[in-house]
Design a protein around this motif. Structure first.
Motif, short mmCIF file in Angstrom:
data_model
loop_
_atom_site.label_atom_id
_atom_site.label_comp_id
_atom_site.label_asym_id
_atom_site.label_seq_id
_atom_site.Cartn_x
_atom_site.Cartn_y
_atom_site.Cartn_z
N GLY A 1 46.74 8.62 33.94
CA GLY A 1 47.48 8.12 35.09
C GLY A 1 48.19 9.25 35.81
N HIS A 2 48.40 9.10 37.10
CA HIS A 2 49.08 10.15 37.87
C HIS A 2 49.67 9.54 39.14
CE1 HIS A 2 45.79 10.31 40.86
NE2 HIS A 2 45.01 10.05 39.81
N GLY A 3 50.64 10.24 39.71
CA GLY A 3 51.26 9.79 40.94
C GLY A 3 50.33 10.01 42.12
N ALA A 4 50.35 9.07 43.05
CA ALA A 4 49.50 9.16 44.23
C ALA A 4 50.17 10.03 45.30
CB ALA A 4 49.24 7.77 44.79
N GLU A 5 49.36 10.63 46.16
CA GLU A 5 49.86 11.34 47.32
C GLU A 5 50.19 10.32 48.41
OE1 GLU A 5 50.52 14.54 47.54
OE2 GLU A 5 49.85 14.85 45.45
N PHE A 6 51.16 10.65 49.26
CA PHE A 6 51.61 9.72 50.30
C PHE A 6 50.45 9.23 51.16
CE2 PHE A 6 52.94 9.16 54.76
CZ PHE A 6 53.74 8.05 54.62
N GLU A 7 49.58 10.17 51.62
CA GLU A 7 48.51 9.78 52.52
C GLU A 7 47.49 8.86 51.84
OE1 GLU A 7 48.38 10.07 55.63
OE2 GLU A 7 50.19 11.31 55.80
N ALA B 1 58.54 5.56 44.05
CA ALA B 1 57.35 6.27 43.58
C ALA B 1 56.62 5.49 42.48
CB ALA B 1 57.74 7.66 43.08
N GLU B 2 57.41 4.72 41.68
CA GLU B 2 56.79 4.00 40.57
C GLU B 2 55.79 2.95 41.06
OE1 GLU B 2 60.21 1.55 41.93
OE2 GLU B 2 59.90 3.69 41.51
N LEU B 3 55.94 2.52 42.33
CA LEU B 3 55.00 1.52 42.86
C LEU B 3 53.65 2.12 43.19
CD1 LEU B 3 57.35 -0.38 45.36
CD2 LEU B 3 56.70 -1.08 43.05
N VAL C 1 48.17 6.41 49.88
CA VAL C 1 48.68 5.03 49.79
C VAL C 1 49.49 4.66 51.02
CG1 VAL C 1 48.69 4.94 47.27
CG2 VAL C 1 50.68 5.87 48.46
N ARG C 2 49.26 5.36 52.12
CA ARG C 2 50.04 5.13 53.33
C ARG C 2 50.05 3.66 53.75
NH1 ARG C 2 51.87 7.84 57.95
NH2 ARG C 2 51.81 6.54 59.82
N ASN C 3 48.88 3.03 53.74
CA ASN C 3 48.80 1.63 54.17
C ASN C 3 49.59 0.71 53.22
OD1 ASN C 3 47.21 2.27 56.37
ND2 ASN C 3 45.28 1.92 55.28
N ASP C 4 49.53 1.02 51.93
CA ASP C 4 50.32 0.23 50.97
C ASP C 4 51.82 0.41 51.22
OD1 ASP C 4 48.10 -0.79 49.73
OD2 ASP C 4 48.06 0.75 48.17
N VAL C 5 52.22 1.64 51.54
CA VAL C 5 53.64 1.91 51.81
C VAL C 5 54.09 1.13 53.04
CG1 VAL C 5 55.33 3.68 52.44
CG2 VAL C 5 53.58 4.18 50.73
N LYS D 1 58.07 7.89 54.36
CA LYS D 1 58.09 8.86 53.28
C LYS D 1 59.35 8.70 52.41
CE LYS D 1 55.21 12.31 55.58
NZ LYS D 1 55.15 13.64 56.24
N LYS D 2 60.46 8.39 53.05
CA LYS D 2 61.69 8.15 52.29
C LYS D 2 61.50 6.94 51.36
CE LYS D 2 65.52 8.74 54.47
NZ LYS D 2 66.68 8.53 55.39
N PHE D 3 60.91 5.89 51.89
CA PHE D 3 60.65 4.68 51.08
C PHE D 3 59.69 5.02 49.94
CE2 PHE D 3 58.40 0.75 50.05
CZ PHE D 3 59.44 -0.16 49.97
N PHE D 4 58.65 5.82 50.25
CA PHE D 4 57.67 6.22 49.23
C PHE D 4 58.35 6.98 48.10
CE2 PHE D 4 54.93 9.73 47.74
CZ PHE D 4 53.92 9.00 47.14
N ASN D 5 59.23 7.91 48.45
CA ASN D 5 59.91 8.71 47.42
C ASN D 5 60.88 7.87 46.59
OD1 ASN D 5 58.63 11.11 48.18
ND2 ASN D 5 60.14 11.54 49.77
#
Length: 657
Positions: free
Chosen positions: A368-374, A264-266, A376-380, A257-261
């Motif tokens: 366009g919009h930001g994705a929720e963590f869950e 976020a642009e990814l 894109v979890r596999n991508d993260v 989650k820290k990496f995701f935050n």
């Protein structure tokens, strides 16, 4: 050890006896003879400053690497000779001395080169650029391949070159040439010479030659080094890539989650557009699409026009409707027009793409919009492990480089250090492993990767790595892979069995006989020319090939061999009505040049030509000026050579030592 014995007997009579001996020795010879023996192993001194043996070995290795890259196997063959290595080391030392005395001379003249200027020069050098821009990775890669131990080492060498260039430009008036100088060079360059070339018809000589078994055997025994199997080495090696450490990456949900935050642009879902289109192809597509656009303006249905006219078989029956798409998917011209439309129902002007002409209607916009963590979890996880494995790779690479250097006898210590747990009590990794090869030939491109790579083979066959039985430096293979090697076995080049090279030896015997026969003809033809006799009889007998007359100049030689051009223009000008001739044997074979005419054309004014020649004269004089600086700098410097730990005053002393 001696000190251990002292401690053991420090309370007994032995200690007192040893103490008396040591004190007497100190009194006679002085403490310095025990603590600091006066032995200087540095090879030379320049103006009181030593060139260290370590510096010499570093430069010697750089020079060997450079020659090996240029000459390949032929250099490695020479480098086996101790006398050759000794001569090359002496030559390297002389170059280092010259660099030092010139550097001192220039520094004393007040020329100072700033670090900023050196950095600017480095960034401008094309060999360090990728797509026209300086690349730090490319810079380090090129320096590594060239054998430089560090960027600082290269920067200091470049600083000396820049200082020399500045000094020469200010100290010598070499920037221009006088008009008469340019005119003389222009006449020399444009002089036209007409000649005929006489070649020995070697194929004709070969047809008349045979080789007996005895001759083949004798030639093979005398020239066995010409028929060698390549040298081979057997190596142990550590080869790693950043991908090897993916399995070593550990993470928690908090890490992800820290990496995701942070990135976020990814994980932003881009804007998408849904459009319909009409496609027309062919030579008259532009006129047809304009007619369709006119019908649309007059109220026709876009869907009906698509079904009637569109040549896109996928969307035609759907009224031209396409699936939603984001930028970077479609043809750039089509995409630009589609994303320029603002409101649902807007239709573009006719658009030309590689597929034909289009009319495009905007049917909808998905913002366009930001994705929720869950979501894109596999991508993260994929991105996180990729970044972390890259960091692990960089850490392991440095550990391997340091440990393999500090423990040069094998790669075992490097493997253990690289696999050690990163935290106390942690589990050891098994990602870094030592592999062992079979014997690999020099130049073998079928060997297992990465041992078949040229940059790796250059290291595998370096004499100091092989003969010293030490670990190599790290060889980087791009940004994410490296290898370090240790030679475990070596097979010298040995002659191939005669039966395996019988045909090659037979051809060599026949070629040698043909050369000998052609040499006799060469002599006979030369004698005929000396008597002003015709050589046509040799042509008729098929012994020589006589070319038609050819006229060339130094700067317009066409496809004439450069060796022939050089020899032709070194020949004396013939007297009027006569010819000049001379026989040659070189890379172009055995031949005779017959010079029949020399013409010095009248030269028109040509500013471009004169500018080019002026630059040539400048470069020549720059070289002369450079030698003057070298000679004068050495003459005014104090140079001492260390032979048998005793400094001598001249290279002659060293040679005679």
């Amino acid at each position: 050890m001696f000190t251990d014995k002292l401690r053991e007997g420090s309370t007994g009579p032995v200690a007192k006896f040893l103490f008396i001996i040591i004190m007497v020795s100190f009194a006679i010879a002085g403490v310095g003879t025990y603590l600091a023996p006066k032995i200087d192993l540095n090879p030379a001194k320049v103006n009181g400053r030593s060139i260290s043996s370590g510096e010499l070995e570093q430069q010697f290795r750089l020079e060997k690497n450079r020659l090996e890259r240029q000459l390949g196997n032929s250099f490695r063959e020479q480098a086996r000779d101790p006398a050759f290595n000794a001569a090359l080391r002496k030559q390297t030392l002389e170059r280092m001395i010259t660099d030092q005395v010139v550097s001192d001379h220039i520094y004393n003249s007040g020329v100072v080169v700033s670090d900023d200027l050196v950095k600017t020069k480095i960034r401008e050098m094309p060999e360090f650029q990728v797509n026209g821009k300086f690349s730090d990775a490319q810079f380090k890669k090129v320096l590594s391949l060239a054998g430089y131990p560090s960027p600082l080492f290269f920067s200091e060498a470049l600083k000396g070159d820049i200082a020399k260039e500045i000094y020469l430009k200010t100290a010598f008036d070499s920037g221009f040439a006088l008009p008469d100088d340019v005119a003389v060079i222009a006449r020399i360059q444009t002089q036209e010479r007409t000649f005929r070339k006489i070649d020995m018809a070697l194929d004709s000589y070969k047809k008349n030659q045979t080789a007996s078994d005895a001759e083949i055997k004798a030639y093979y025994e005398a020239h066995s080094k010409d028929f060698l199997l390549p040298e081979k080495v057997k190596v142990s090696y550590i080869y790693i890539t950043s991908g090897d450490f993916v399995k070593d990456v550990k993470y928690t949900d908090e890490d992800l989650k820290k990496f995701f935050n942070l990135h976020a642009e990814l994980y932003t879902i881009p804007e998408k557009r849904t459009v319909s289109h009409i496609l027309i192809t062919g030579e008259d597509a532009e006129e047809k699409i304009a007619a369709v656009a006119e019908e649309l303006k007059n109220g026709a249905s876009f869907e009906e026009l698509a079904r009637k006219y569109s040549e896109d078989p996928v969307s035609k029956d759907k009224g031209g409707r396409l699936p939603a798409f984001a930028q970077g998917v479609m043809d750039s011209s089509f995409e630009k027009a589609a994303f320029a439309l603002e409101n649902k129902g807007d239709v573009s002007e006719p658009v030309n793409t590689q597929f034909g002409w289009h009319l495009i209607r905007l049917d909808g916009i998905e913002p366009g919009h930001g994705a929720e963590f869950e979501q894109v979890r596999n991508d993260v996880i994929e991105q996180y492990t990729k970044v972390q494995s890259r960091e692990l790779y960089m850490d392991k690479k440095q550990i391997i480089a340091d440990t393999s250097f500090e423990n040069p006898d094998s790669l075992d210590a490097a493997m253990l250090a690289a696999n050690a747990a990163r935290e106390e009590g942690g589990e050891m990794s098994k990602s870094v492993q030592i592999k062992t090869s079979d014997f690999v030939s020099s130049g073998d491109r079928d060997a297992v990767f990465p041992l078949n790579q040229p940059e790796v083979q250059r290291v595998m066959f370096q004499n100091e790595i092989r003969d010293g039985s030490v670990n190599s430096d790290v060889v980087e293979l791009g940004d994410n892979a490296m290898v370090v090697l240790h030679v475990e076995g070596y097979k010298e080049p040995v002659p191939k069995p005669l039966n395996d090279v019988m045909n090659e030896v037979r051809d060599a015997v026949i070629a040698a006989k043909a050369e000998e026969a052609s040499g006799s003809t060469l002599k006979a033809v030369t004698e005929s020319l000396a008597k002003s006799e015709s050589v046509e009889k040799f042509v008729r007998d098929g012994l020589i090939v006589l070319s038609e007359p050819v006229t060339i100049s130094r700067i317009k030689a066409g496809d004439v061999n450069s060796e022939v051009v050089r020899n032709l223009f070194a020949m004396p000008v013939p007297e009027k009505g006569n010819v000049t001739y001379k026989s040659f044997t070189g890379a172009a074979g055995s031949y005779i040049l017959v010079l029949t005419d020399v013409v010095n054309p009248v030269l028109p004014e040509d500013s471009a030509r004169d500018s080019f020649l002026n630059n040539q004269i400048y470069n020549f004089r720059y070289g002369e000026d450079n030698q003057i600086v070298i000679d004068s700098s050495r003459a005014e410097s104090d140079i001492e050579y260390n032979q048998n730990r005793e400094f001598l005053k001249s290279q002659e002393d060293l040679n005679n030592g």
